[in-house]
Design a protein around this motif. Structure first.
Motif, PDB file in Angstrom:
ATOM      1  N   PHE A  71       0.812  -1.215   0.000  1.00 33.62           N
ATOM      2  CA  PHE A  71       0.000   0.000   0.000  1.00 33.62           C
ATOM      3  C   PHE A  71       0.851   1.274   0.000  1.00 33.62           C
ATOM      4  O   PHE A  71       0.356   2.343   0.348  1.00 33.62           O
ATOM      5  CB  PHE A  71      -0.942  -0.006   1.205  1.00 33.62           C
ATOM      6  CG  PHE A  71      -1.963  -1.111   1.157  1.00 33.62           C
ATOM      7  CD1 PHE A  71      -3.131  -0.957   0.431  1.00 33.62           C
ATOM      8  CD2 PHE A  71      -1.745  -2.314   1.810  1.00 33.62           C
ATOM      9  CE1 PHE A  71      -4.068  -1.972   0.364  1.00 33.62           C
ATOM     10  CE2 PHE A  71      -2.673  -3.344   1.755  1.00 33.62           C
ATOM     11  CZ  PHE A  71      -3.845  -3.174   1.026  1.00 33.62           C
ATOM     12  N   VAL A  72       2.114   1.160  -0.402  1.00 29.40           N
ATOM     13  CA  VAL A  72       2.991   2.329  -0.505  1.00 29.40           C
ATOM     14  C   VAL A  72       3.287   2.577  -1.982  1.00 29.40           C
ATOM     15  O   VAL A  72       3.979   1.776  -2.618  1.00 29.40           O
ATOM     16  CB  VAL A  72       4.303   2.128   0.269  1.00 29.40           C
ATOM     17  CG1 VAL A  72       5.209   3.351   0.107  1.00 29.40           C
ATOM     18  CG2 VAL A  72       4.021   1.876   1.745  1.00 29.40           C
ATOM     19  N   PRO A  73       2.769   3.666  -2.568  1.00 23.97           N
ATOM     20  CA  PRO A  73       2.973   3.895  -4.004  1.00 23.97           C
ATOM     21  C   PRO A  73       4.359   4.446  -4.311  1.00 23.97           C
ATOM     22  O   PRO A  73       4.951   5.159  -3.505  1.00 23.97           O
ATOM     23  CB  PRO A  73       1.900   4.938  -4.337  1.00 23.97           C
ATOM     24  CG  PRO A  73       1.730   5.704  -3.060  1.00 23.97           C
ATOM     25  CD  PRO A  73       1.923   4.703  -1.952  1.00 23.97           C
ATOM     26  N   ARG A  74       4.867   4.098  -5.477  1.00 25.83           N
ATOM     27  CA  ARG A  74       6.074   4.767  -5.950  1.00 25.83           C
ATOM     28  C   ARG A  74       5.632   6.036  -6.682  1.00 25.83           C
ATOM     29  O   ARG A  74       4.522   6.102  -7.227  1.00 25.83           O
ATOM     30  CB  ARG A  74       6.869   3.864  -6.884  1.00 25.83           C
ATOM     31  CG  ARG A  74       6.188   3.542  -8.205  1.00 25.83           C
ATOM     32  CD  ARG A  74       7.056   2.636  -9.055  1.00 25.83           C
ATOM     33  NE  ARG A  74       6.336   2.139 -10.226  1.00 25.83           N
ATOM     34  CZ  ARG A  74       6.771   1.145 -10.990  1.00 25.83           C
ATOM     35  NH1 ARG A  74       7.912   0.546 -10.700  1.00 25.83           N
ATOM     36  NH2 ARG A  74       6.070   0.733 -12.028  1.00 25.83           N
ATOM     37  N   PRO A  75       6.457   7.064  -6.711  1.00 24.06           N
ATOM     38  CA  PRO A  75       6.079   8.303  -7.407  1.00 24.06           C
ATOM     39  C   PRO A  75       5.809   8.040  -8.887  1.00 24.06           C
ATOM     40  O   PRO A  75       6.568   7.336  -9.556  1.00 24.06           O
ATOM     41  CB  PRO A  75       7.307   9.200  -7.220  1.00 24.06           C
ATOM     42  CG  PRO A  75       7.983   8.673  -5.993  1.00 24.06           C
ATOM     43  CD  PRO A  75       7.762   7.182  -6.035  1.00 24.06           C
ATOM     44  N   CYS A  76       4.725   8.586  -9.387  1.00 21.15           N
ATOM     45  CA  CYS A  76       4.385   8.437 -10.796  1.00 21.15           C
ATOM     46  C   CYS A  76       3.432   9.565 -11.181  1.00 21.15           C
ATOM     47  O   CYS A  76       2.917  10.278 -10.320  1.00 21.15           O
ATOM     48  CB  CYS A  76       3.745   7.074 -11.085  1.00 21.15           C
ATOM     49  SG  CYS A  76       2.216   6.756 -10.181  1.00 21.15           S
ATOM     50  N   THR A  77       3.217   9.727 -12.452  1.00 15.39           N
ATOM     51  CA  THR A  77       2.294  10.746 -12.940  1.00 15.39           C
ATOM     52  C   THR A  77       1.156  10.071 -13.696  1.00 15.39           C
ATOM     53  O   THR A  77       1.248   8.899 -14.069  1.00 15.39           O
ATOM     54  CB  THR A  77       2.998  11.743 -13.872  1.00 15.39           C
ATOM     55  OG1 THR A  77       3.552  11.022 -14.993  1.00 15.39           O
ATOM     56  CG2 THR A  77       4.118  12.465 -13.142  1.00 15.39           C
ATOM     57  N   VAL A  78       0.093  10.832 -13.910  1.00 19.03           N
ATOM     58  CA  VAL A  78      -1.035  10.313 -14.670  1.00 19.03           C
ATOM     59  C   VAL A  78      -1.217  11.148 -15.928  1.00 19.03           C
ATOM     60  O   VAL A  78      -0.910  12.338 -15.949  1.00 19.03           O
ATOM     61  CB  VAL A  78      -2.337  10.329 -13.841  1.00 19.03           C
ATOM     62  CG1 VAL A  78      -2.232   9.382 -12.665  1.00 19.03           C
ATOM     63  CG2 VAL A  78      -2.670  11.734 -13.349  1.00 19.03           C
ATOM     64  N   SER A  79      -1.694  10.502 -16.968  1.00 14.49           N
ATOM     65  CA  SER A  79      -2.034  11.181 -18.219  1.00 14.49           C
ATOM     66  C   SER A  79      -3.482  10.825 -18.528  1.00 14.49           C
ATOM     67  O   SER A  79      -3.749   9.819 -19.200  1.00 14.49           O
ATOM     68  CB  SER A  79      -1.109  10.730 -19.356  1.00 14.49           C
ATOM     69  OG  SER A  79       0.243  11.023 -19.059  1.00 14.49           O
ATOM     70  N   PRO A  80      -4.437  11.605 -18.022  1.00 12.23           N
ATOM     71  CA  PRO A  80      -5.855  11.249 -18.175  1.00 12.23           C
ATOM     72  C   PRO A  80      -6.246  11.052 -19.637  1.00 12.23           C
ATOM     73  O   PRO A  80      -5.936  11.875 -20.496  1.00 12.23           O
ATOM     74  CB  PRO A  80      -6.587  12.451 -17.564  1.00 12.23           C
ATOM     75  CG  PRO A  80      -5.600  13.052 -16.612  1.00 12.23           C
ATOM     76  CD  PRO A  80      -4.263  12.862 -17.271  1.00 12.23           C
ATOM     77  N   THR A  81      -6.907   9.934 -19.899  1.00  6.86           N
ATOM     78  CA  THR A  81      -7.358   9.595 -21.245  1.00  6.86           C
ATOM     79  C   THR A  81      -8.840   9.254 -21.196  1.00  6.86           C
ATOM     80  O   THR A  81      -9.230   8.318 -20.496  1.00  6.86           O
ATOM     81  CB  THR A  81      -6.579   8.383 -21.792  1.00  6.86           C
ATOM     82  OG1 THR A  81      -5.177   8.676 -21.781  1.00  6.86           O
ATOM     83  CG2 THR A  81      -7.023   8.051 -23.202  1.00  6.86           C
ATOM     84  N   PRO A  82      -9.697  10.001 -21.897  1.00 10.94           N
ATOM     85  CA  PRO A  82     -11.140   9.693 -21.876  1.00 10.94           C
ATOM     86  C   PRO A  82     -11.416   8.317 -22.481  1.00 10.94           C
ATOM     87  O   PRO A  82     -10.767   7.897 -23.439  1.00 10.94           O
ATOM     88  CB  PRO A  82     -11.760  10.809 -22.732  1.00 10.94           C
ATOM     89  CG  PRO A  82     -10.730  11.894 -22.777  1.00 10.94           C
ATOM     90  CD  PRO A  82      -9.400  11.197 -22.708  1.00 10.94           C
ATOM     91  N   ALA A  83     -12.370   7.615 -21.913  1.00  8.52           N
ATOM     92  CA  ALA A  83     -12.761   6.302 -22.425  1.00  8.52           C
ATOM     93  C   ALA A  83     -14.236   6.083 -22.127  1.00  8.52           C
ATOM     94  O   ALA A  83     -14.770   6.615 -21.150  1.00  8.52           O
ATOM     95  CB  ALA A  83     -11.925   5.197 -21.783  1.00  8.52           C
ATOM     96  N   VAL A  84     -14.891   5.313 -22.981  1.00  8.75           N
ATOM     97  CA  VAL A  84     -16.297   4.959 -22.783  1.00  8.75           C
ATOM     98  C   VAL A  84     -16.359   3.565 -22.179  1.00  8.75           C
ATOM     99  O   VAL A  84     -15.755   2.631 -22.707  1.00  8.75           O
ATOM    100  CB  VAL A  84     -17.075   4.994 -24.113  1.00  8.75           C
ATOM    101  CG1 VAL A  84     -18.515   4.540 -23.896  1.00  8.75           C
ATOM    102  CG2 VAL A  84     -17.048   6.395 -24.706  1.00  8.75           C
ATOM    103  N   GLU A  85     -17.070   3.435 -21.066  1.00 11.87           N
ATOM    104  CA  GLU A  85     -17.218   2.147 -20.400  1.00 11.87           C
ATOM    105  C   GLU A  85     -18.678   1.702 -20.410  1.00 11.87           C
ATOM    106  O   GLU A  85     -19.592   2.509 -20.574  1.00 11.87           O
ATOM    107  CB  GLU A  85     -16.756   2.236 -18.941  1.00 11.87           C
ATOM    108  CG  GLU A  85     -15.273   2.364 -18.757  1.00 11.87           C
ATOM    109  CD  GLU A  85     -14.886   2.162 -17.303  1.00 11.87           C
ATOM    110  OE1 GLU A  85     -13.814   1.607 -17.066  1.00 11.87           O
ATOM    111  OE2 GLU A  85     -15.656   2.567 -16.406  1.00 11.87           O
ATOM    112  N   TYR A  86     -18.858   0.410 -20.190  1.00  5.86           N
ATOM    113  CA  TYR A  86     -20.186  -0.169 -20.051  1.00  5.86           C
ATOM    114  C   TYR A  86     -20.181  -1.057 -18.809  1.00  5.86           C
ATOM    115  O   TYR A  86     -19.126  -1.535 -18.385  1.00  5.86           O
ATOM    116  CB  TYR A  86     -20.548  -0.979 -21.295  1.00  5.86           C
ATOM    117  CG  TYR A  86     -20.588  -0.144 -22.553  1.00  5.86           C
ATOM    118  CD1 TYR A  86     -21.737   0.559 -22.904  1.00  5.86           C
ATOM    119  CD2 TYR A  86     -19.462  -0.023 -23.363  1.00  5.86           C
ATOM    120  CE1 TYR A  86     -21.772   1.352 -24.042  1.00  5.86           C
ATOM    121  CE2 TYR A  86     -19.483   0.767 -24.506  1.00  5.86           C
ATOM    122  CZ  TYR A  86     -20.645   1.451 -24.841  1.00  5.86           C
ATOM    123  OH  TYR A  86     -20.673   2.245 -25.959  1.00  5.86           O
ATOM    124  N   PRO A  87     -21.343  -1.278 -18.201  1.00  6.97           N
ATOM    125  CA  PRO A  87     -21.363  -2.071 -16.967  1.00  6.97           C
ATOM    126  C   PRO A  87     -20.884  -3.496 -17.191  1.00  6.97           C
ATOM    127  O   PRO A  87     -21.204  -4.123 -18.199  1.00  6.97           O
ATOM    128  CB  PRO A  87     -22.838  -2.027 -16.538  1.00  6.97           C
ATOM    129  CG  PRO A  87     -23.597  -1.671 -17.774  1.00  6.97           C
ATOM    130  CD  PRO A  87     -22.681  -0.804 -18.581  1.00  6.97           C
TER     131      PRO A  87
END
Length: 224
Positions: A71-87
């Motif tokens: 439960f200890v994360p390593r440093p990282c970045t995010v690059s948000p990418t839109p996506a369509v999901e379905y249940p």
């Protein structure tokens, strides 16, 4: 407490922030708590970025003196990418039975199963929780309505398939000849994917909010 997620409103335009806030932070105590969930204990905070920066101190956040490394994360970045999901797990049973033949035809024609690609199990904002166990949607303690899925922090980052980011695909693959659900990751990128947390046994931490109550109350669920 260790920092886990930090999102600015400017980077996630689809995320609705409470008034006078533009920064979302999630922190958690990285110990396994014997509270029935046996996982880290998280806190969610909506903040004003300017006020937060004014009171911030420079340098790396201190590491906890004791922690479960899952439960200890390593440093990282995010690059948000839109996506369509379905249940996926959340697809009503009657509707699933009604569409069963179409799902079978889809698998025969395209080579993949609907339930493998409908919902991503990566860390994400919005969409459907990528449940590992049966769905466990919480109701708001204040008004009793079902809460909205805000975001998920999950251990699963794909090494192949539809949800593999384009930038992480192996360069020697012919993009025109390789279907997206069969694309494979660049081997050199695999070890650098994401936060590197196992979250137990490839689990997920799911956060929910109630938009109808004052102070936007939140809660979470964990499964693995």
């Amino acid at each position: 407490m260790v920092p886990v997620v930090q999102l600015y409103a400017r980077d996630v335009p689809g995320l609705v922030f409470p008034d006078d806030t533009d920064l979302l932070q999630i922190l958690w105590c990285p110990l396994v708590h014997e509270d029935g969930r046996y996982a880290a204990n998280p806190r969610l905070r909506w903040r004003n970025a300017a006020l937060t920066a004014a009171g911030a101190t420079a340098g790396e956040p201190p590491r906890p003196h004791t922690a479960d490394e899952d439960f200890v994360p390593r440093p990282c970045t995010v690059s948000p990418t839109p996506a369509v999901e379905y249940p996926n797990w959340d697809l009503p049973e009657a509707l699933g039975e009604l569409l069963d033949r179409k799902f079978e035809a889809l698998k025969e024609e395209m080579g993949y199963d609907y339930f493998d690609v409908a919902t991503t199990r990566q860390s994400k904002v919005g969409g459907y929780p990528g449940w590992t166990q049966p769905p466990d949607w919480p109701d708001c303690a204040g008004c009793g309505t079902r809460m909205e899925h805000l975001l998920s922090v999950t251990a699963t980052e794909p090494g192949m398939g539809r949800w593999l980011p384009l930038d992480d695909r192996a360069s020697d693959q012919d993009e025109t000849a390789t279907p997206c659900w069969m694309a494979e990751a660049d081997p050199a990128a695999l070890d650098a994917f994401g936060h590197d947390m196992a979250l137990g046994d490839l689990g997920g931490m799911y956060f929910f909010v109630c938009r109808g109550c004052p102070e936007t109350p939140y809660t979470h669920r964990y499964d693995c």
